[in-house]
Design a protein around this motif. Structure first.
Motif, short mmCIF file in Angstrom:
data_model
loop_
_atom_site.label_atom_id
_atom_site.label_comp_id
_atom_site.label_asym_id
_atom_site.label_seq_id
_atom_site.Cartn_x
_atom_site.Cartn_y
_atom_site.Cartn_z
N PRO B 138 0.81 -1.23 0.00
CA PRO B 138 0.00 0.00 0.00
C PRO B 138 0.84 1.27 0.00
O PRO B 138 0.43 2.30 -0.57
CB PRO B 138 -0.82 -0.11 1.29
N SER B 139 2.00 1.22 0.62
CA SER B 139 2.87 2.40 0.63
C SER B 139 3.28 2.75 -0.81
O SER B 139 3.25 3.93 -1.22
CB SER B 139 4.10 2.14 1.50
N MET B 140 3.63 1.73 -1.59
CA MET B 140 3.97 1.96 -3.01
C MET B 140 2.76 2.49 -3.78
O MET B 140 2.88 3.39 -4.61
CB MET B 140 4.46 0.65 -3.66
N LEU B 141 1.59 1.90 -3.47
CA LEU B 141 0.37 2.36 -4.13
C LEU B 141 0.13 3.84 -3.82
O LEU B 141 -0.19 4.63 -4.71
CB LEU B 141 -0.81 1.51 -3.63
N GLY B 142 0.33 4.21 -2.57
CA GLY B 142 0.15 5.60 -2.17
C GLY B 142 1.10 6.53 -2.91
O GLY B 142 0.73 7.61 -3.36
N ILE B 143 2.37 6.08 -3.04
CA ILE B 143 3.36 6.88 -3.76
C ILE B 143 2.92 7.09 -5.20
O ILE B 143 3.01 8.20 -5.76
CB ILE B 143 4.75 6.20 -3.69
N ALA B 144 2.39 6.00 -5.82
CA ALA B 144 1.95 6.09 -7.22
C ALA B 144 0.73 7.00 -7.35
O ALA B 144 0.67 7.86 -8.24
CB ALA B 144 1.64 4.70 -7.76
N LEU B 145 -0.22 6.83 -6.44
CA LEU B 145 -1.46 7.62 -6.53
C LEU B 145 -1.22 9.10 -6.24
O LEU B 145 -1.89 9.97 -6.78
CB LEU B 145 -2.51 7.07 -5.56
N ALA B 146 -0.26 9.37 -5.38
CA ALA B 146 -0.04 10.75 -4.95
C ALA B 146 0.26 11.65 -6.14
O ALA B 146 -0.10 12.83 -6.15
CB ALA B 146 1.11 10.80 -3.94
N ASN B 147 0.90 11.09 -7.15
CA ASN B 147 1.23 11.89 -8.33
C ASN B 147 0.01 12.31 -9.11
O ASN B 147 0.04 13.26 -9.88
CB ASN B 147 2.17 11.11 -9.24
N LEU B 148 -1.10 11.55 -8.94
CA LEU B 148 -2.33 11.88 -9.67
C LEU B 148 -3.11 12.98 -8.97
O LEU B 148 -3.98 13.61 -9.55
CB LEU B 148 -3.21 10.63 -9.79
N VAL B 149 -2.81 13.19 -7.68
CA VAL B 149 -3.57 14.19 -6.92
C VAL B 149 -2.87 15.54 -7.03
O VAL B 149 -1.67 15.63 -6.77
CB VAL B 149 -3.65 13.77 -5.44
N PRO B 150 -3.60 16.60 -7.41
CA PRO B 150 -2.97 17.91 -7.52
C PRO B 150 -2.43 18.38 -6.16
O PRO B 150 -3.06 18.12 -5.13
CB PRO B 150 -4.11 18.82 -7.98
N THR B 151 -1.31 19.07 -6.20
CA THR B 151 -0.70 19.54 -4.96
C THR B 151 -1.62 20.52 -4.23
O THR B 151 -1.61 20.62 -3.01
CB THR B 151 0.64 20.23 -5.27
#
Lengths: 113, 228
Positions: B138-151
């Protein structure tokens, strides 16, 4: 944290953090003979982690660019309040986090707080 | 331990998102997740990293956050103490909170205290494999998803919110409350110090206040006539 020099600096910091994990997690496994836990460590343990966490999060909640925030229209305050109320109701880590985000995101995205 | 998997997984994912939204590049976030493998220390380090704190301040703060593991390491000693040093270090490094809880439930110490039994080390390694995967995935998933979320969503704040519950969980009595108030106040008051030294000042004052409270409690109990 953008340049490549910065990246190397952060990587080094992260490597140090990994060593911190190794040292803390294997601390009393390191000596060849068993060492009793000193009393000051037991007492320090009660307060030091709490102090470190509080010292990190309080400024993150109440300060912006080195100053106390001067407006109530900041999504972080109601979010932290919601997380606290949730914790009082049901202690845990995930519940308060989700409660806080449920308040934070609408305020930030819809009202621009 | 599998019953705890959803909670651990969600916590790992938030940490993944918080690392990237806290300003780390994806490779550095991946490195941090795999190498540091200590959620609360990672989260605590992020705001300090973003503020450009010197390494030793970040390490000191992480060390304090991780102090509980120092005590846990003593509890592993009866089971791992006979192993060679490298193995002791590796076993200690991989032992997160839940590993110890599960292990102590599976091998409760008898009247003579904890003792070694065959099967303990495979049990430990199995627990490590489960917890490690349930956290890192899940930590890797979070890292990947975070890029899709605008800052602009400000999701880095999720890391701070995640630490709120952790912090409340450490408040147990009067001296811990006093220590927390002192730490929070000092961190804000000393914010303008260079090098994020406000964190160090806050920890030092809170530990001093906590120890003082303990001493005062002890003294008042002595005065009332009941020693201990």
């Amino acid at each position: 944290m953008n340049g490549s020099g910065d990246a190397a600096y952060v990587a080094l910091t992260v490597a140090g953090l990994a060593i911190v994990t190794v040292i803390t997690r294997s601390f009393f496994l390191l000596p060849e003979r068993e060492v009793p836990i000193p009393d000051w460590l037991r007492r320090g343990l009660k307060v030091a982690p709490l102090a470190a966490l509080t010292a990190v999060i309080v400024p993150e909640i109440v300060m912006t660019q080195g100053r106390l925030i001067d407006s109530w229209q900041d999504a972080r305050l109601p979010a932290a309040l919601a997380a606290s109320v949730w914790y009082a109701w049901r202690p845990g880590v995930l519940g308060p986090l989700l409660a806080g985000l449920a308040v934070f995101l609408p305020l930030r995205l819809l009202w621009g707080w | 331990m599998l019953a705890m998997a959803p909670g651990i997984g969600a916590w790992g994912m938030v940490t993944g998102v918080a690392m990237v939204k806290g300003g780390l590049s994806v490779p550095l976030a991946v490195l941090m997740s795999f190498a540091v493998y200590a959620g609360s220390a990672q989260l605590a380090a992020l705001p300090l990293l973003a503020a450009g704190a010197p390494m030793w301040v970040i390490w000191a703060a992480a060390f304090c956050v991780n102090l509980r593991f120092v005590i846990y390491s003593a509890q592993w000693r009866p089971y791992f103490g006979h192993l060679p040093l490298r193995q002791r270090m590796a076993f200690g490094y991989l032992a997160a909170d839940l590993n110890l809880i599960a292990f102590q439930r599976a091998y409760p110490s008898g009247p003579q205290g904890p003792r070694r039994e065959p099967g303990q080390i495979p049990y430990y390694l199995g627990g490590v494999a489960v917890l490690w995967s349930v956290w890192q995935g899940p930590s890797m998933l979070g890292i990947a998803l975070a890029n899709l979320v605008p800052t602009a969503w400000g999701l880095g704040f999720a890391g701070t919110l995640a630490m709120v519950g952790l912090t409340y969980g450490l408040l147990s009595d009067r001296s811990t409350w006093v220590a927390a108030v002192v730490a929070g106040t000092a961190a804000v008051a000393a914010f303008s110090l260079p090098l994020k030294l406000n964190i160090i000042v806050a920890i030092a004052s809170a530990v001093a206040a906590g120890l003082l409270m303990d001493q005062a409690d002890k003294a008042s109990r002595r005065l009332r006539g009941n020693t201990r």
